[in-house]
Every structure is written in structure tokens, then in C-alpha cells.
Enzyme design. Structure first.
Site, PDB file in Angstrom:
ATOM      1  N   SER A 147       0.836  -1.195   0.000  1.00  0.00           N
ATOM      2  CA  SER A 147       0.000   0.000   0.000  1.00  0.00           C
ATOM      3  C   SER A 147       0.871   1.245   0.000  1.00  0.00           C
ATOM      4  O   SER A 147       1.973   1.245   0.563  1.00  0.00           O
ATOM      5  CB  SER A 147      -0.907   0.027   1.242  1.00  0.00           C
ATOM      6  OG  SER A 147      -1.593   1.267   1.333  1.00  0.00           O
ATOM      7  N   TYR A 160      -2.244  -0.357  10.297  1.00  0.00           N
ATOM      8  CA  TYR A 160      -2.324  -0.924   8.945  1.00  0.00           C
ATOM      9  C   TYR A 160      -1.060  -0.596   8.152  1.00  0.00           C
ATOM     10  O   TYR A 160      -0.471  -1.468   7.499  1.00  0.00           O
ATOM     11  CB  TYR A 160      -3.559  -0.370   8.247  1.00  0.00           C
ATOM     12  CG  TYR A 160      -3.661  -0.683   6.776  1.00  0.00           C
ATOM     13  CD1 TYR A 160      -4.156  -1.910   6.337  1.00  0.00           C
ATOM     14  CD2 TYR A 160      -3.281   0.248   5.809  1.00  0.00           C
ATOM     15  CE1 TYR A 160      -4.267  -2.197   4.977  1.00  0.00           C
ATOM     16  CE2 TYR A 160      -3.383  -0.024   4.459  1.00  0.00           C
ATOM     17  CZ  TYR A 160      -3.876  -1.244   4.047  1.00  0.00           C
ATOM     18  OH  TYR A 160      -3.981  -1.522   2.702  1.00  0.00           O
TER      19      TYR A 160
END
Length: 260
Positions: A147, A160
Site C-alpha cells: 500500500s 495498517y
């Protein structure tokens, strides 16, 4: 004949969103695709049906990631299902896409949330590869879906983002270790993508704001990411390894200047 004819691929979290787009794209390129799902057998069955409707080959395997023994269970189910299509349990492409998101700043994330997001996003790919390396053929491909959050400081996704940083480290380290076997290991870093984990994009104002953060002036779609993964899985990428490839449309490169 597609670029991945006679190849076998495993895509985790392939029942929806980016994972589904990746599975369908790899199948379109000729690969036999194992469509992994965590909880929705119906969604995975839809993906398999969609692939088969276009002349591709796929099968579904269900294993809930983030719990002890998950990787071993996944590969056992893979071995059982692949026997219907091939004489060996070899695989050519492993795409670690499955993941969960947790939103919260450092003072609001709970220990349970932290443990879960690391178990699914970082621990599961590690052990899935540990158990999968004996099946991964020489010259194979590993693509980890990371990501842009791993490189952009975002307080609301701190836990995250940490998992994706760990995944990037795994990518670079395995690229070095598996290089002698001709196996490439790369990561793809999506930015803001329109999936069911970004429902806030449906709000016109928020969606427009997110689009404005990217140099290309829009939010990503699952197919945008699938195209990058398909390239990294293809023979054309045989000299690319250990890389974390930005696939964000130029997210937060700097102040956006619109001309004309």
C-alpha cells in the site's frame, strides 16, 4: 495464447475488489487461477464463474487467514483442488493480496485490532510463502499487494501502514534470497482504490477530494492494480525484483497543478 499460458497462480483474497480483478486478469492471460477467499464462498464462486465464462480456468479455495495453521491449511486445500487439473501441486505465481484494514490513531487502536491486522496482513503472507516455496517453481513470481500507506504518514492508519511496511521488507529480503532460483519478488503499492473498503468514496465531495490528491486526477480502480500485477507476473518483468512499485496514480507527489 496469453503471456501466462500453462502457468498456475494463487491469489489470496480474490473474492472481491482488487483480488478479484487480479484473479480475472491473470486468468485472461492464460493462467489457471486458485481463487482464495476467507469468508464468502459465494463471492469466490462468482469469480470462478466469471473466469470460466470467458474461457479461463479457475477454482476456489477457502481458508480464514490470521489464525494458527492458516497457511498450512490453505496449501492443503490447494493441493487437493489442483489435482483435478494437474499431476503436481506446483505453482508459478503467488499473489499475497488478502488483507484487512484497521482505522485508528496510536491512542485508539486496541491490542486486539493490532494483533488481527498483523496476523492477516503480515504474518499470513510470511508463512504462506514459507510453506509455498517448495511448490513455487524456479523462475516463478511472487507479488505482494502492499500500500502507498507504507510510505505516506497517515496517523489514522498507523497500524495498517506498519503491516505494509513489514510486507515491503519481506519483499526485498525474499527477492535476494530467491534470486538464485530465478524467482522474482515484488510488491505493488496501490493508493486510494474504489473498493468495498473505501465506501466513503461514494460521497461526492470526499470522492472529488481524493481524486484531487492524485497527479492523474482520479481515484484508482481494481483493474488499474491488476494490470501492474499482471506485468510483474509476466515474462516481461523477468529483470525486475525486490521493488515496491507505486501504483497510486501519483498520489501526493506534491501540490497538484491543473493547467488549461
Amino acid at each position: 495464447m496469453g503471456t501466462l499460458a500453462n502457468k498456475t497462480a494463487l491469489v489470496t483474497g480474490a473474492g472481491r475488489g482488487i483480488g478479484r480483478a487480479i484473479a480475472e486478469r491473470l486468468a485472461a492471460e492464460g493462467a489457471l487461477v486458485a481463487v482464495h477467499y476467507g469468508s464468502s464462498a459465494e463471492a469466490a464462486a462468482e469469480v470462478v464463474s466469471a473466469i470460466e465464462a470467458k474461457g479461463g480456468l479457475a477454482f476456489a479455495i477457502g481458508t480464514r487467514l490470521g489464525r494458527p495453521g492458516d497457511a498450512r491449511e490453505l496449501w492443503q486445500r490447494f493441493d487437493t483442488e489442483i489435482a483435478r487439473y494437474a499431476d503436481t501441486s506446483g505453482v508459478d505465481i503467488i499473489v499475497n493480496n488478502a488483507g484487512v484494514a484497521v482505522y485508528g490513531t496510536i491512542d485508539t487502536v486496541t491490542e486486539d485490532d493490532f494483533d488481527e491486522v498483523f496476523a492477516v496482513n503480515a504474518k499470513a503472507p510470511f508463512f504462506l510463502l514459507e510453506h509455498g516455496l517448495s511448490r513455487l517453481r524456479d523462475g516463478g513470481r511472487v507479488v505482494n499487494v502492499s500500500s502507498g500507506a507504507a510510505r505516506i504518514a497517515t496517523p489514522l492508519t498507523i497500524a495498517y501502514s506498519m503491516t505494509k511496511g513489514a510486507l515491503n521488507t519481506l519483499t526485498r529480503t525474499l527477492a535476494l534470497e530467491l534470486g538464485p532460483r530465478g524467482i522474482t519478488v515484488n510488491a505493488v503499492e496501490p493508493g486510494i482504490v474504489r473498493t468495498d473498503i473505501t465506501p466513503w468514496l461514494a460521497d461526492a465531495e470526499l470522492g472529488a477530494q481524493a481524486a484531487g490528491w492524485a497527479a492523474l486526477g482520479r481515484v484508482g480502480e481494481p483493474d488499474d492494480i491488476a494490470g501492474v500485477v499482471a506485468f510483474l507476473a509476466s515474462p516481461d518483468a523477468n529483470w525486475v525484483t525486490g521493488q515496491c512499485v507505486d501504483a497510486s496514480g501519483g498520489l501526493l507527489l506534491g501540490p497538484v497543478v491543473r493547467r488549461g
